[in-house]
Write a protein that holds these residues in place. Structure first.
Motif, PDB file in Angstrom:
ATOM      1  N   SER A  22     -23.315  25.038-135.124  1.00 20.26           N
ATOM      2  CA  SER A  22     -22.248  24.970-134.128  1.00 20.26           C
ATOM      3  C   SER A  22     -22.466  26.024-133.057  1.00 20.26           C
ATOM      4  O   SER A  22     -23.075  27.059-133.316  1.00 20.26           O
ATOM      5  CB  SER A  22     -20.884  25.205-134.780  1.00 20.26           C
ATOM      6  N   THR A  33     -15.596  13.316-133.320  1.00 23.92           N
ATOM      7  CA  THR A  33     -16.958  13.204-133.823  1.00 23.92           C
ATOM      8  C   THR A  33     -17.518  11.834-133.487  1.00 23.92           C
ATOM      9  O   THR A  33     -16.819  10.824-133.567  1.00 23.92           O
ATOM     10  CB  THR A  33     -16.990  13.406-135.353  1.00 23.92           C
ATOM     11  N   ILE A  43     -18.997  23.022-130.075  1.00 28.61           N
ATOM     12  CA  ILE A  43     -19.753  21.788-130.262  1.00 28.61           C
ATOM     13  C   ILE A  43     -20.654  22.000-131.480  1.00 28.61           C
ATOM     14  O   ILE A  43     -21.215  23.078-131.669  1.00 28.61           O
ATOM     15  CB  ILE A  43     -20.573  21.415-129.003  1.00 28.61           C
ATOM     16  N   PHE A  54     -27.393  20.630-124.719  1.00 25.07           N
ATOM     17  CA  PHE A  54     -26.199  19.955-124.220  1.00 25.07           C
ATOM     18  C   PHE A  54     -25.739  20.615-122.931  1.00 25.07           C
ATOM     19  O   PHE A  54     -25.638  21.841-122.847  1.00 25.07           O
ATOM     20  CB  PHE A  54     -25.085  20.007-125.270  1.00 25.07           C
ATOM     21  N   ILE A  72     -22.377  14.462-133.782  1.00 18.16           N
ATOM     22  CA  ILE A  72     -21.978  15.416-132.744  1.00 18.16           C
ATOM     23  C   ILE A  72     -20.465  15.558-132.820  1.00 18.16           C
ATOM     24  O   ILE A  72     -19.741  14.558-132.759  1.00 18.16           O
ATOM     25  CB  ILE A  72     -22.400  14.941-131.344  1.00 18.16           C
ATOM     26  N   TYR A 118     -23.756  20.120-134.045  1.00 21.22           N
ATOM     27  CA  TYR A 118     -24.819  19.112-134.113  1.00 21.22           C
ATOM     28  C   TYR A 118     -25.341  19.112-135.537  1.00 21.22           C
ATOM     29  O   TYR A 118     -25.715  20.162-136.075  1.00 21.22           O
ATOM     30  CB  TYR A 118     -25.937  19.469-133.126  1.00 21.22           C
ATOM     31  N   ILE A 130     -27.299  14.989-122.881  1.00 22.00           N
ATOM     32  CA  ILE A 130     -28.107  15.453-124.009  1.00 22.00           C
ATOM     33  C   ILE A 130     -29.560  15.451-123.541  1.00 22.00           C
ATOM     34  O   ILE A 130     -30.121  14.398-123.233  1.00 22.00           O
ATOM     35  CB  ILE A 130     -27.952  14.543-125.239  1.00 22.00           C
TER      36      ILE A 130
END
Length: 158
Positions: free
Chosen positions: A29, A114, A147, A132, A60, A149, A77
């Motif tokens: 994160s 999400t 955010i 990002f 995500i 991933y 992205i």
């Protein structure tokens, strides 16, 4: 002495069983300072993909506060493969419905949205980089907390 020896076997078996499961291959994160995503802030996630035959799920997650002013969030992205190939994809994440109700999971003043990309393959083995970039025309997007991933190997490889 035999009881002690058997105890170690039980502990080892429990440890092995607990380590099995659907734990993510990668899960990181990035928290935004002052809950604000500035245009020049571009979170980077570096993922090692061990093989090209497996399928993966990419997740995500974006967390906002309930003071977030928009019904969506646009971002780009940027991806880089192990061989240096680059790509850039725009993406829109819906945050709220037209009536203002939240789409994601809410807990107090936090809204978590999400998106999943399921059953995906990576073309090359090795290190991938995902960056990002916020895609709103304002310098700063307020009330975005973080955010995340994550990449998980699909349990069903069919």
């Amino acid at each position: 002495m035999k009881v002690l020896k058997n105890s170690w076997i039980v502990v080892l078996l429990v440890a092995l069983l607990c380590s099995c499961g659907d734990s993510p291959l990668y899960n990181k994160s990035y928290s935004f300072a002052n809950n604000s995503w500035e245009q020049d802030v571009k979170p980077v996630f570096k993922v090692y993909i061990p093989d090209t035959t497996s399928f993966y799920t990419i997740q995500i997650t974006i967390r906002t506060t309930t003071d977030y002013a928009y019904n969506n969030l646009w971002f780009f992205i940027h991806s880089r493969t192990p061989l240096g190939q680059v790509g850039r994809e725009p993406f829109e994440m819906k945050i709220a419905n037209p009536d203002g109700s939240w789409i994601g999971e809410t807990s107090g003043t936090i809204v978590e949205n999400t998106v999943y990309f399921k059953h995906r393959k990576f073309p090359q083995k090795g290190n991938y980089t995902f960056t990002f970039e916020q895609g709103i025309t304002e310098q700063s997007v307020k009330n975005i907390m973080d955010i995340s991933y994550a990449v998980t190997k699909d349990p069903n490889q069919n």
